[in-house]
Design an enzyme around this catalytic site. Structure first.
Site, mmCIF file in Angstrom:
data_model
loop_
_atom_site.group_PDB
_atom_site.id
_atom_site.type_symbol
_atom_site.label_atom_id
_atom_site.label_comp_id
_atom_site.label_asym_id
_atom_site.label_seq_id
_atom_site.Cartn_x
_atom_site.Cartn_y
_atom_site.Cartn_z
ATOM 1 N N TYR A 1 0.855 -1.198 -0.057
ATOM 2 C CA TYR A 1 0.046 -0.004 0.040
ATOM 3 C C TYR A 1 0.845 1.145 0.014
ATOM 4 O O TYR A 1 0.611 1.942 -1.000
ATOM 5 C CB TYR A 1 -0.904 -0.053 1.254
ATOM 6 C CG TYR A 1 -2.275 -0.684 1.086
ATOM 7 C CD1 TYR A 1 -2.201 -1.761 0.415
ATOM 8 C CD2 TYR A 1 -3.548 -0.168 1.796
ATOM 9 C CE1 TYR A 1 -3.565 -2.536 0.267
ATOM 10 C CE2 TYR A 1 -4.590 -0.714 1.753
ATOM 11 C CZ TYR A 1 -4.775 -2.043 0.886
ATOM 12 O OH TYR A 1 -5.957 -2.582 0.912
ATOM 13 N N SER B 1 5.954 -4.860 5.038
ATOM 14 C CA SER B 1 6.519 -5.674 5.963
ATOM 15 C C SER B 1 6.708 -7.346 5.437
ATOM 16 O O SER B 1 5.720 -7.859 4.668
ATOM 17 C CB SER B 1 5.387 -5.679 7.092
ATOM 18 O OG SER B 1 5.091 -4.767 7.795
ATOM 19 N N GLU C 1 -7.655 -4.655 8.486
ATOM 20 C CA GLU C 1 -6.330 -4.723 9.082
ATOM 21 C C GLU C 1 -6.423 -4.030 10.425
ATOM 22 O O GLU C 1 -5.893 -4.126 11.578
ATOM 23 C CB GLU C 1 -5.435 -3.726 8.227
ATOM 24 C CG GLU C 1 -3.929 -3.629 8.885
ATOM 25 C CD GLU C 1 -2.956 -2.940 7.861
ATOM 26 O OE1 GLU C 1 -3.454 -2.395 6.908
ATOM 27 O OE2 GLU C 1 -1.974 -2.789 8.163
HETATM 28 C C1 LIG Z 1 5.041 -1.615 11.900
HETATM 29 C C2 LIG Z 1 4.449 -1.036 10.702
HETATM 30 C C3 LIG Z 1 4.344 -1.926 9.583
HETATM 31 C C4 LIG Z 1 3.652 -1.441 8.513
HETATM 32 N N1 LIG Z 1 3.513 -2.506 7.366
HETATM 33 C C5 LIG Z 1 3.330 -1.821 6.233
HETATM 34 C C6 LIG Z 1 2.988 -2.719 5.210
HETATM 35 O O1 LIG Z 1 3.062 -4.261 5.276
HETATM 36 N N2 LIG Z 1 2.543 -2.300 3.818
HETATM 37 C C7 LIG Z 1 2.400 -1.175 3.647
HETATM 38 O O2 LIG Z 1 2.041 -0.858 2.742
HETATM 39 N N3 LIG Z 1 2.604 -0.117 4.706
HETATM 40 C C8 LIG Z 1 2.959 -0.516 5.931
HETATM 41 N N4 LIG Z 1 3.231 0.541 6.886
HETATM 42 C C9 LIG Z 1 3.081 1.793 6.565
HETATM 43 C C10 LIG Z 1 1.860 2.445 7.332
HETATM 44 O O3 LIG Z 1 0.744 2.221 6.743
HETATM 45 C C11 LIG Z 1 2.349 4.006 7.110
HETATM 46 O O4 LIG Z 1 3.537 4.328 7.987
HETATM 47 C C12 LIG Z 1 1.032 4.820 7.874
HETATM 48 O O5 LIG Z 1 -0.051 4.717 7.102
HETATM 49 C C13 LIG Z 1 1.563 6.343 7.691
HETATM 50 O O6 LIG Z 1 2.041 6.969 6.939
HETATM 51 P P1 LIG Z 1 3.418 7.620 6.770
HETATM 52 O O7 LIG Z 1 4.573 6.562 7.647
HETATM 53 O O8 LIG Z 1 3.674 7.728 5.362
HETATM 54 O O9 LIG Z 1 3.256 8.776 7.551
HETATM 55 P P2 LIG Z 1 2.588 10.290 7.186
HETATM 56 O O10 LIG Z 1 1.450 10.144 6.232
HETATM 57 O O11 LIG Z 1 3.890 11.018 6.522
HETATM 58 O O12 LIG Z 1 2.051 10.839 8.542
HETATM 59 C C14 LIG Z 1 3.161 11.714 9.381
HETATM 60 C C15 LIG Z 1 2.658 12.385 10.364
HETATM 61 O O13 LIG Z 1 1.571 13.381 9.965
HETATM 62 C C16 LIG Z 1 0.067 12.971 10.526
HETATM 63 N N5 LIG Z 1 -0.804 13.079 9.640
HETATM 64 C C17 LIG Z 1 -0.901 12.764 8.052
HETATM 65 N N6 LIG Z 1 -1.994 13.252 7.417
HETATM 66 C C18 LIG Z 1 -2.644 13.979 8.546
HETATM 67 C C19 LIG Z 1 -4.146 14.066 8.642
HETATM 68 N N7 LIG Z 1 -4.803 14.396 7.388
HETATM 69 N N8 LIG Z 1 -4.655 14.551 9.639
HETATM 70 C C20 LIG Z 1 -3.890 14.547 10.964
HETATM 71 N N9 LIG Z 1 -2.525 13.943 10.890
HETATM 72 C C21 LIG Z 1 -1.975 13.501 9.731
HETATM 73 C C22 LIG Z 1 0.207 11.287 10.806
HETATM 74 O O14 LIG Z 1 -0.500 11.066 11.937
HETATM 75 C C23 LIG Z 1 1.653 11.247 11.314
HETATM 76 O O15 LIG Z 1 1.880 11.600 12.422
HETATM 77 C C24 LIG Z 1 3.645 -0.115 8.083
HETATM 78 C C25 LIG Z 1 4.026 0.882 9.163
HETATM 79 C C26 LIG Z 1 4.489 0.474 10.496
HETATM 80 C C27 LIG Z 1 4.837 1.198 11.359
#
Ligand SMILES: Cc1cc2nc3c(=O)[nH]c(=O)nc-3n(C[C@H](O)[C@H](O)[C@H](O)COP(=O)(O)OP(=O)(O)OC[C@H]3O[C@@H](n4cnc5c(N)ncnc54)[C@H](O)[C@@H]3O)c2cc1C
Length: 396
Positions: free
Chosen positions: A129, A162, A245
């Protein structure tokens, strides 16, 4: 004897006969796959027997290899597994996320092709994703899939995938409609990882482990028949899969196997072990005692709320309420580990070395891992947005 009572007795007898002794205690869980690795031969036997019976996916229809159990029968099965302390036979994104989405959106051919192999753990599935720049704003993703005869050619990059380096297949969101508004140009496709166009690069984390990868697609191919839910209709599949999920992550808040209460979380036993009891047989630290008691009460209330949401939800499919469970469950699980560490004092800072037991080191590492609960599957802030818009109906 009621039908359910008879089912309980049959189930107990079957489990007694088929659950190997090594699998009746906590330990690591098999992930299956083409190159499945088992830390003990009993793990393989347990997976095969449960897979054959369909009890890795107890409520899935038996025509697709599932157990065909009703909700009530599944509850009995889980209680019997709990009471013998049986280990989960299979950890699988296929079971927790992909399978439920396929049951709802796939064609019959796709169901017959993919569901039975998920039940038996034949392939290790991972989730494609997130992309650099498309995490919370997932619909902005740009990995492209272009139709070429009866295949799609995929180019782009995913991140935080992951176990991508171990997985056999990936369920992936791709942009198939570059001209459409962003949510309307996304498709959901199944891609084999074992091909020259797919490469993965692990990302090392603070915990020392590296479950994550960057995943690159360079002219990777997927058969057109593996597009699920229709061309440019992937966002609907994607959202539902996220609800599954989030429900799965909610269950972390309830301790192992998501039972009501804190029996299996180990928190109470652990605090007694490290802190000891006073002359009235109470935990010998009044402040911690009250924090643990509050946590235990909240666990029970949370467990009951999750059961109520599950029962209220039509056909058992999750809804936007899964965001409530995900938000609370993540925070609750994080707090459980904070309390464990507080109970363990200096024994809770072990990273390696002989001064700490294996269990102490594991708890410290698990505590670090819990920090990710409020990020994975959509951050806590994003859950609050979903709750305010889709549960409470507040304006944007
Ligand atoms: C342990 C783990 C396993 C994972 N496994 C997978 C996987 O297998 N496959 C996969 O595809 N992804 C995976 N992920 C990714 C995960 O889905 C993303 O990390 C998550 O969706 C957040 O996206 P980002 O890291 O890009 O943060 P960002 O979207 O850049 O966000 C950064 C900060 O800004 C805040 N923020 C962003 N937009 C808003 C809003 N509109 N309103 C308020 N606050 C906001 C967020 O809450 C966060 O605090 C995994 C993540 C973790 C930690």
């Amino acid at each position: 004897m009621s039908d359910l009572q008879a089912f309980r007795e049959e189930t107990r007898d079957w489990l007694e006969l088929n659950c190997p002794s090594e699998m009746r205690k906590p330990g690591d869980v098999a992930w299956g796959g083409r190159n499945a690795e088992f830390s003990h031969p009993d793990q393989k036997i347990w997976l095969e027997r449960m897979g054959e019976k369909g009890w890795t996916c107890p409520t899935w229809p038996s025509v697709y290899g599932g157990g065909g159990l009703s909700k009530e029968e599944n509850k009995v099965l889980q209680e019997e597994l709990n009471s013998m302390n049986a280990r989960m036979p299979l950890a699988s994104f296929g079971i927790w996320m992909l399978g439920p989405a396929l049951l709802e959106f796939a064609t019959e051919e796709q169901k017959f092709e993919h569901l039975p192999s998920i039940v038996k753990g034949e392939f290790w599935w991972c989730q494609g994703y997130s992309e650099p720049g498309s995490g919370s704003d997932l619909a902005s993703l740009s990995t492209k899939a272009v139709k070429d005869d009866d295949s799609y050619i995929i180019n782009g990059q995913k991140v935080w995938t992951s176990y991508a380096d171990k997985a056999d297949k990936i369920f992936c969101l791709v942009r198939t409609g570059p001209q459409e508004p962003k949510h309307n140009g996304i498709s959901f496709i199944l891609i084999d990882m074992d091909q020259p166009g797919v490469t993965t690069k692990p990302i090392t984390l603070i915990s020392g482990k590296s479950p994550f990868c960057e995943t690159f697609f360079d002219d990777a191919k997927a058969p057109a028949k593996d597009l699920v839910g229709g061309l440019n209709k992937g966002w609907t599949v994607a959202k539902r899969l996220l609800e599954h999920e989030r429900t799965m992550i909610s269950s972390f808040g309830l301790g192992s196997r998501g039972e009501v209460g804190d029996k299996k979380s180990g928190l109470v036993e652990l605090s007694k072990k490290y802190i000891g009891l006073d002359s009235e047989d109470k935990l010998d630290d009044a402040s911690l005692r009250s924090k643990i008691a509050r946590h235990d009460l909240n666990s029970r209330a949370f467990g009951l709320t999750m059961q109520r949401i599950g029962e209220e939800t039509k056909i058992g499919a999750p809804s936007a309420a899964s965001s409530m469970g995900k938000y609370y469950g993540s925070e609750h699980n994080k707090l459980r580990y904070e309390l464990m560490l507080e109970s363990m004092g200096t024994k809770g800072i072990g990273w390696e070395g002989d001064s700490f037991s294996i269990e102490e080191i594991a708890i410290t590492r698990d505590w670090l891992r819990t920090k990710a609960n409020s990020i994975e599957g959509g951050t806590s802030e994003v859950q609050l947005n979903v709750i305010s818009k889709r549960v409470l109906g507040l304006p944007d």
